[in-house]
Design an enzyme around this catalytic site. Structure first.
Site: not given
Length: 379
Positions: A9-10, A103-104
């Site tokens: 996860d960013m 982003d995940e």
């Protein structure tokens, strides 16, 4: 074999990309989202979160909480570009990846050293993008996601089988996969606030509260989650929506948005080689109540005119008594490119119909002449 699942996860992705592109923003409260008075926050940097700013918050509220914040518009194309680089790194470790969002992602690294893989991912992402990523490791997806959120930003956490359920007990119920605010409120109303409280409910009690999903909740909080990492996720729908600059009951204003959204949705369908059968209009009243109305076609559609035509019919059928604050259009019942019936909205429809009619007429005349000749010869 026990699975090794990694959840990547960013950290504050949109805001982090803005800070990466403009180093002068590092260490400052950056808030990305719709900049109009009715916009919402998409992402807030961790500096902004200290002021209580969070995603999905109305922008006017974020500005009140953090007046010195740096407010920036969303740049989807840039975020997609950076996301592609990060996923390229992830695919260097395994092909069994389930993208959850831009982003995940979940990674299945069963058979390998999950901790070493997680450390390498973090190092490589930072080296190639200067961005940090939080990583969670466990033997199932639910626990891996919980672990990635445990000590953000730049976190690394593993939840092992022997840690469950003790490590989960202090968590608020909203941390359980699938339990949103409404479900959490329902549980709070009966005195259930934490996972420890949730563990006191029987499977039957949870099923009574949440239907079939209640059984899944019962298992998850006990560390049971057999969901696989799905490498392919079928697109269920494509849509666009926006919060209006001001509440309105004017259908002409709403139709202008519908025309714009229909163009974007049509473009997305064509880009992915998809057709749709159902068009849905979503709208939200000033008191934040959300409604949807749908129309399903006999034929598959993809053009801007087809989508907007059906969406505008839906708008015309709605008795708008209260001003609307949000409008959206989506298509569903998607299918890949296939033979389709001719649509009256297609270019060249008239000429094609005329050509088909001429061919039928010509064939009919030939058959009549041939039949007539046979009769004449027999006489």
């Amino acid at each position: 074999m026990k699975r090794n699942i990694i959840h990547v996860d960013m950290d504050a992705f949109f805001a982090s990309v803005e800070q990466m592109d403009n180093p002068s923003l590092k260490g400052k409260p950056v808030i990305v989202g719709g900049l109009s008075g009715r916009g919402v926050v998409s992402t807030a940097s961790y500096e902004a979160r200290k002021y209580g700013v969070h995603s999905a918050m109305p922008m006017y509220k974020a500005k009140a909480l953090c007046p010195e914040g740096i407010f920036l518009p969303v740049r989807h194309e840039r975020y997609k570009e950076v996301s592609d680089k990060i996923f390229e790194i992830l695919y260097g470790y395994t092909d069994v990846i389930e993208p959850v969002s831009i982003d995940e992602a979940y990674l299945d690294v069963t058979g390998g050293d999950a901790m070493e893989t997680a450390k390498s991912i973090k190092e490589e992402v930072f080296k190639k993008t200067s961005l940090t990523v939080s990583v969670g490791i466990s033997y199932n997806k639910f626990l891996a996601k919980l672990a990635s959120d445990w000590n953000k930003p730049d976190g690394l956490m593993i939840i092992t089988m022997d840690m469950v359920p003790e490590i989960l007990k202090p968590l608020p119920v909203v941390k359980v996969h699938g339990i949103g605010k409404k479900s959490a409120d329902k549980l709070n109303s009966i005195g259930v606030y934490t996972v420890a409280d949730l563990l006191n409910l029987t499977r039957d009690q949870l099923i009574k509260l949440f239907g079939k999903f209640g059984s899944e909740i019962f298992d998850m909080i006990r560390g049971i989650d057999d969901r696989p990492v799905e490498t392919y996720r079928e697109t269920k729908s494509i849509g666009r929506e926006t919060t209006l600059m001001s509440d309105t009951t004017d259908k002409d204003v709403l139709k202008k948005y519908i025309l714009e959204f229909s163009k974007e949705v049509s473009s997305s369908l064509k880009k992915h080689g998809l057709y749709a059968k159902t068009v849905t209009v979503k709208y939200k009243t000033a008191d934040f109540k959300t409604y949807t109305r749908s129309k399903t076609c006999n034929d598959i559609i993809s053009s801007e005119k087809e989508i907007s035509g059906l969406a505008c019919k839906i708008i015309d059928s709605i008795d708008i008594k209260e001003p609307l604050r949000l409008i959206g259009v989506s298509v569903s019942n998607l299918t890949e490119g296939a033979a389709r019936q001719i649509s009256i909205f297609d270019k060249g429809y008239d000429s094609r119909i005329n050509r088909v009619l001429k061919e039928i007429n010509s064939k009919f005349k030939r058959e009549v002449i041939t039949t007539g000749s046979k009769i004449q010869r027999s006489i």
